[in-house]
Design an enzyme around this catalytic site. Structure first.
Site, mmCIF file in Angstrom:
data_model
loop_
_atom_site.group_PDB
_atom_site.id
_atom_site.type_symbol
_atom_site.label_atom_id
_atom_site.label_comp_id
_atom_site.label_asym_id
_atom_site.label_seq_id
_atom_site.Cartn_x
_atom_site.Cartn_y
_atom_site.Cartn_z
ATOM 1 N N TRP A 71 0.828 -1.194 0.000
ATOM 2 C CA TRP A 71 0.000 0.000 0.000
ATOM 3 C C TRP A 71 0.876 1.263 0.000
ATOM 4 O O TRP A 71 1.777 1.405 -0.805
ATOM 5 C CB TRP A 71 -1.004 -0.031 1.161
ATOM 6 C CG TRP A 71 -2.016 -1.128 1.071
ATOM 7 C CD1 TRP A 71 -2.007 -2.308 1.752
ATOM 8 C CD2 TRP A 71 -3.204 -1.170 0.250
ATOM 9 N NE1 TRP A 71 -3.097 -3.073 1.427
ATOM 10 C CE2 TRP A 71 -3.850 -2.399 0.506
ATOM 11 C CE3 TRP A 71 -3.788 -0.287 -0.677
ATOM 12 C CZ2 TRP A 71 -5.036 -2.781 -0.116
ATOM 13 C CZ3 TRP A 71 -4.983 -0.665 -1.294
ATOM 14 C CH2 TRP A 71 -5.591 -1.885 -1.021
ATOM 15 N N SER A 72 0.636 2.198 0.914
ATOM 16 C CA SER A 72 1.283 3.516 0.816
ATOM 17 C C SER A 72 2.753 3.535 1.201
ATOM 18 O O SER A 72 3.417 4.558 1.018
ATOM 19 C CB SER A 72 0.521 4.541 1.660
ATOM 20 O OG SER A 72 -0.688 4.879 1.030
ATOM 21 N N THR A 73 3.282 2.444 1.688
ATOM 22 C CA THR A 73 4.731 2.377 1.857
ATOM 23 C C THR A 73 5.408 2.550 0.494
ATOM 24 O O THR A 73 6.587 2.899 0.414
ATOM 25 C CB THR A 73 5.124 1.052 2.539
ATOM 26 O OG1 THR A 73 4.456 0.989 3.817
ATOM 27 C CG2 THR A 73 6.609 0.937 2.791
ATOM 28 N N LYS A 75 4.859 4.966 -1.428
ATOM 29 C CA LYS A 75 5.085 6.392 -1.700
ATOM 30 C C LYS A 75 6.541 6.800 -1.516
ATOM 31 O O LYS A 75 7.019 7.726 -2.177
ATOM 32 C CB LYS A 75 4.164 7.249 -0.820
ATOM 33 C CG LYS A 75 2.692 7.170 -1.204
ATOM 34 C CD LYS A 75 1.857 8.099 -0.345
ATOM 35 C CE LYS A 75 0.408 8.169 -0.812
ATOM 36 N NZ LYS A 75 -0.370 6.956 -0.515
ATOM 37 N N TYR A 161 -3.567 14.401 3.398
ATOM 38 C CA TYR A 161 -2.972 13.200 2.819
ATOM 39 C C TYR A 161 -3.593 12.819 1.479
ATOM 40 O O TYR A 161 -4.786 12.556 1.396
ATOM 41 C CB TYR A 161 -3.090 12.059 3.813
ATOM 42 C CG TYR A 161 -2.409 10.793 3.416
ATOM 43 C CD1 TYR A 161 -1.057 10.784 3.108
ATOM 44 C CD2 TYR A 161 -3.108 9.596 3.364
ATOM 45 C CE1 TYR A 161 -0.418 9.600 2.763
ATOM 46 C CE2 TYR A 161 -2.485 8.417 3.022
ATOM 47 C CZ TYR A 161 -1.136 8.423 2.713
ATOM 48 O OH TYR A 161 -0.510 7.250 2.364
#
Length: 389
Positions: A71-73, A75, A161
């Site tokens: 997921w957002s890791t 980014k 966010y």
């Protein structure tokens, strides 16, 4: 909860036994199904542990090479692409986004600088019109809608966010400069040369290594629903337009798409290596990826505030730097307030602390209900800093 932790495989230096203990405790007391944790100290692997199951039915053990959607890791690696371009003089973080992406100048956005995209301050946390999962998979449509839409708040005044839009916004700037989507650019310039097992999206040939993401337990899901019921319109646009969960991320369509904010796939070792570039002040495994100045710029704080989307998930105000979050007074990435990192939906995490010379990657498949700072992640970070003193 299981009374007994599964057998934990891998290695852990004696100095970091507290990390092993916390990792085992995640299985015993915190509902872990399958997971891995990796730590680099000054570029050397000192913790590389994995255990549990790669699927809900518990038919596939979690192996050293098991991949999972983080997921957002994701980014963090996406931000690295932009910083690499800036380091090469191809991208000016203070230039208007429209310099590289002319269509972006619509709806009053002509002056928004690139740094506002990286720091979640562009006011584009989510689309105003309904946007389906299938539409999210369409790069051209999603970026065209973002270029045409107006900000939710005055850009630059505070963070909100950009859960899914971040990857399209930063990624389209990368594409306009290089002609490549971020996934291809990342592989060509960083993960390929360094041999890092991480991709944006997942090649079909690697599907057999992928862990199955699993929803939180029912009670935790109710807790999550209560949190979402309190969110403001901009937060709902960011987090549930479209609504996505574990089942969606297990599909071939999700894995085939390019979603640089949310569908990176890798091992804990790969996450720790990517964040290790920042822990090493631009260098990892004897290779220089960023100049020291460029690596330092990644953690240039853009101002503390109560984030418009994730603020409810933190005790104190937060500060987003240029692509990652600073640990700050919440201690999200340990006691060094200038350590930085990124969480992924459900619990995963990448961490970099240049002062201590450490990076950590934590990945798992049973998702938790917390907006940020999952207890499993925080237990590992506490044990890590206990070990380095």
């Amino acid at each position: 909860m299981s009374e007994h932790a599964p057998q934990i495989a891998g290695h852990c230096d004696e100095r970091f036994e507290a990390v092993r203990t916390a990792f085992e405790e995640n299985f015993r007391a915190r509902g872990e199904l399958g997971a891995a944790v990796n730590v680099f100290l000054d570029g050397e692997s000192v913790v590389d542990l994995w255990g549990g199951w790669a699927d809900e039915a518990r038919t596939r053990p979690w192996e050293r090479e098991t991949l999972v959607n983080v997921w957002s890791t994701t980014k963090g690696p996406t931000a690295l692409c932009a910083h690499l371009l800036a380091d090469r003089g191809l991208l000016d973080l203070d230039a208007p986004v429209a310099t590289y992406w002319p269509e972006f100048a619509a709806a009053g956005k002509e002056a928004i600088p690139v740094r506002h995209l990286l720091s979640h301050r562009a006011g584009l946390a989510g689309l105003r019109e309904p946007h389906s999962i299938d539409q999210l998979y369409d790069w051209e449509l999603t970026t065209a809608r973002l270029a045409a839409t107006e900000p939710w708040w005055e850009p630059g005044t505070r963070s909100g966010y950009h859960a899914f839009t971040y990857g399209f916004l930063v990624g389209e700037v990368v594409r306009r400069i290089t002609g490549q989507l971020p996934g291809e650019f990342l592989q060509q310039e960083i993960t390929g040369p360094l041999g890092i097992d991480f991709t944006i999206g997942l090649p079909e040939k690697e599907a057999g290594r992928a862990a199955e993401l699993v929803h939180p337990p029912a009670a935790a899901s109710s807790e999550q629903a209560a949190i979402f019921a309190q969110l403001q319109p901009v937060a709902l646009a960011a987090l549930v337009n479209p609504i996505l969960g574990a089942a969606d991320a297990n599909t071939p369509a999700w894995r085939a798409a390019e979603i640089p904010a949310a569908n990176g796939h890798g091992t804990a070792r790969a996450v720790a290596a990517l964040y290790g570039i920042l822990a090493g002040r631009g260098e990892f495994a004897g290779r220089r990826v960023l100049s020291p100045g460029a690596a330092e710029r990644v953690r240039e704080g853009q101002g503390r505030c109560r984030d418009l989307v994730l603020g409810a998930g933190f005790k104190n105000d937060t500060e987003v730097a240029l692509g990652l979050w600073l640990s700050g007074e919440n201690g999200s990435y340990g006691p060094n307030p200038r350590a930085l990192g990124h969480d992924g939906f459900g619990g995963s995490c990448g961490l970099a602390d240049p002062e201590a010379g450490i990076s950590m990657g934590y990945v798992m498949n049973r998702m938790g209900p917390h907006i940020a700072d999952d207890p499993r992640k925080m237990a590992l970070i506490e044990a890590l800093y206990q070990s380095v003193g």
